[in-house]
Write an enzyme that holds these catalytic residues in place. Structure first.
Site, PDB file in Angstrom:
ATOM      1  N   SER A  46      78.041  -6.079  -7.127  1.00 50.72           N
ATOM      2  CA  SER A  46      78.652  -7.343  -6.710  1.00 50.72           C
ATOM      3  C   SER A  46      79.531  -7.971  -7.783  1.00 50.72           C
ATOM      4  CB  SER A  46      77.535  -8.317  -6.319  1.00 50.72           C
ATOM      5  OG  SER A  46      78.010  -9.637  -6.242  1.00 50.72           O
ATOM      6  N   GLY A  47      80.771  -8.275  -7.414  1.00 52.20           N
ATOM      7  CA  GLY A  47      81.651  -8.979  -8.337  1.00 52.20           C
ATOM      8  C   GLY A  47      81.133 -10.361  -8.670  1.00 52.20           C
ATOM      9  N   LEU A  48      80.601 -11.048  -7.666  1.00 51.86           N
ATOM     10  CA  LEU A  48      79.992 -12.356  -7.899  1.00 51.86           C
ATOM     11  C   LEU A  48      78.805 -12.228  -8.836  1.00 51.86           C
ATOM     12  CD1 LEU A  48      79.505 -15.379  -7.335  1.00 51.86           C
ATOM     13  CD2 LEU A  48      78.218 -14.685  -5.295  1.00 51.86           C
ATOM     14  N   ASP A  58      83.759 -16.109 -10.363  1.00 45.37           N
ATOM     15  CA  ASP A  58      84.163 -14.884  -9.674  1.00 45.37           C
ATOM     16  C   ASP A  58      85.626 -15.048  -9.276  1.00 45.37           C
ATOM     17  OD1 ASP A  58      84.222 -12.490  -8.287  1.00 45.37           O
ATOM     18  OD2 ASP A  58      83.357 -13.359  -6.464  1.00 45.37           O
ATOM     19  N   ASP A  85      82.362  -3.416  -5.993  1.00 49.04           N
ATOM     20  CA  ASP A  85      83.237  -4.499  -5.551  1.00 49.04           C
ATOM     21  C   ASP A  85      84.356  -4.626  -6.589  1.00 49.04           C
ATOM     22  OD1 ASP A  85      84.412  -6.861  -4.750  1.00 49.04           O
ATOM     23  OD2 ASP A  85      82.664  -8.115  -5.162  1.00 49.04           O
ATOM     24  N   ASP A  87      87.327  -6.325  -6.308  1.00 48.95           N
ATOM     25  CA  ASP A  87      88.237  -7.449  -6.067  1.00 48.95           C
ATOM     26  C   ASP A  87      89.515  -6.961  -5.371  1.00 48.95           C
ATOM     27  OD1 ASP A  87      86.334  -9.047  -7.174  1.00 48.95           O
ATOM     28  OD2 ASP A  87      87.349  -9.332  -9.083  1.00 48.95           O
ATOM     29  N   GLU A 114      90.074  -5.753  -1.735  1.00 46.51           N
ATOM     30  CA  GLU A 114      90.398  -6.746  -0.717  1.00 46.51           C
ATOM     31  C   GLU A 114      91.877  -7.112  -0.766  1.00 46.51           C
ATOM     32  OE1 GLU A 114      88.869 -10.872  -2.498  1.00 46.51           O
ATOM     33  OE2 GLU A 114      87.446  -9.222  -2.835  1.00 46.51           O
ATOM     34  N   LYS A 120      92.090 -13.162  -7.869  1.00 42.49           N
ATOM     35  CA  LYS A 120      91.555 -13.636  -6.597  1.00 42.49           C
ATOM     36  C   LYS A 120      90.587 -14.789  -6.800  1.00 42.49           C
ATOM     37  CE  LYS A 120      87.675 -12.639  -5.551  1.00 42.49           C
ATOM     38  NZ  LYS A 120      86.674 -11.599  -5.242  1.00 42.49           N
ATOM     39  N   ASN A 122      86.826 -16.228  -5.169  1.00 37.81           N
ATOM     40  CA  ASN A 122      85.689 -15.849  -4.340  1.00 37.81           C
ATOM     41  C   ASN A 122      85.927 -16.328  -2.912  1.00 37.81           C
ATOM     42  OD1 ASN A 122      82.861 -16.578  -3.082  1.00 37.81           O
ATOM     43  ND2 ASN A 122      82.488 -15.022  -4.628  1.00 37.81           N
ATOM     44  N   SER A 123      85.532 -15.543  -1.949  1.00 39.33           N
ATOM     45  CA  SER A 123      85.796 -15.856  -0.544  1.00 39.33           C
ATOM     46  C   SER A 123      85.167 -17.159  -0.086  1.00 39.33           C
ATOM     47  CB  SER A 123      85.309 -14.710   0.345  1.00 39.33           C
ATOM     48  OG  SER A 123      86.019 -13.526   0.062  1.00 39.33           O
ATOM     49  N   ARG A 158      88.848  -4.309   2.459  1.00 37.13           N
ATOM     50  CA  ARG A 158      88.248  -5.585   2.877  1.00 37.13           C
ATOM     51  C   ARG A 158      89.332  -6.525   3.412  1.00 37.13           C
ATOM     52  NH1 ARG A 158      84.310  -8.949  -1.160  1.00 37.13           N
ATOM     53  NH2 ARG A 158      84.992 -11.075  -0.684  1.00 37.13           N
TER      54      ARG A 158
END
Length: 296
Positions: A46-48, A58, A85, A87, A114, A120, A122-123, A158
């Protein structure tokens, strides 16, 4: 000539098999090993999570090398394939090309990139989410597939169109284009608390490519329901991270408030259990075997 990697083959076979592939978000070797112990099929580096461990946002703050080093530790800590992940690919097509080569040679089973701009957000960040054009992201996918040497290495594209509030048609159009560009699977992401827009997308998906979801915001959608919908992969991306923060906070708070660790001893694992995770018994066994050998 393509080469093969055992963990990539495992992941590729899982995508082709029946049933839901259950993926656990991990942030270090320990969380990856515990995910394996509890029956998950693969690890999401996980990037987060990796960013949180270093207490930075993130938001593409860490370098590709730092993310890769963390993913390698997870990969070496368990027998499960690791999906990294990555990004938005750490830059342009040249960065993506280097990324694929580095991750692949390091034994990572697959990566996810993504279609957001670099750097980027975080979503789940409430600021405006900016996406690159469909064609620009297709170029990254084509570059990635040209760079890979392992036939089974998995590239997940993604789609962030729903996150960016661009609607179902934009999400579908992008996803279809990404498959045509060479993506092995599509991760469709949403931050709505209702699963309705994910269900709508899945029901409209008529392209021969597996779908991946991340039910962080819509946990009411069970594994059984996801499988019935036709979703192939479900990533539980940050639950372990969030649980870790709470457990550590609660433990430290109890020690300070009670001026002793006595109150929490029954709620935490023993040192022996930590030793077992670290494979200390195997270390001792090796020492016994080696010590029986004559000196050379």
């Amino acid at each position: 000539m393509m080469v093969r990697n055992r963990k990539s083959s495992i992941l590729r076979d899982a995508l082709k098999s029946k049933g839901l592939v259950k993926v656990a978000g991990a942030h270090d070797g320990l969380s990856a090993k515990l995910a394996e112990k509890n029956g998950f099929n693969a690890i999401w580096a996980s990037g987060l999570g990796i960013s949180a461990v270093q207490t930075v946002p993130d938001a593409s703050i860490l370098t590709m090398t730092e993310f890769l080093e963390a993913a390698v530790i997870m990969n070496e800590s368990c027998n499960l394939p690791v999906i990294a992940d990555c990004d938005s690919g750490y830059g342009n097509i040249h960065n993506v090309t280097r990324m694929i080569k580095k991750y692949e040679v390091s034994g990572i089973a697959g990566v996810c990139i993504e279609d957001k701009v670099y750097p980027k957000l975080n979503s789940f960040d409430d600021r405006q989410q900016l996406l690159v054009s469909t064609e620009e992201f297709c170029e990254k996918i084509r570059a990635a597939k040209m760079a890979q040497q392992n036939d089974d290495f998995v590239l997940i594209a993604r789609v962030e169109a729903l996150i960016a509030k661009l609607g179902q048609q934009e999400a579908y159009t992008r996803a279809k284009a990404y498959v045509q560009a060479g993506a092995d699977a599509i991760l469709i992401h949403s931050k709505e608390r209702s699963p309705d827009e994910i269900v709508e997308f899945v029901n409209n998906w008529d392209v021969d490519a597996p779908l991946v979801v991340v039910p962080t915001k819509y946990p009411t959608l069970s594994m059984e329901q996801l499988e019935e919908l036709g979703v192939k992969v479900s990533i539980y991306a940050n639950q372990a991270l969030r649980a870790s923060v709470k457990a550590i906070n609660d433990t430290f708070e109890s020690i300070i408030n009670n001026k002793s660790s006595l109150q929490i001893e029954k709620e935490i694992v023993s040192v022996k259990e930590i030793f077992d995770i670290q494979e200390v018994p195997e270390m001792k066994q090796l020492e016994r075997l080696v010590h029986k050998q004559p000196a050379t």
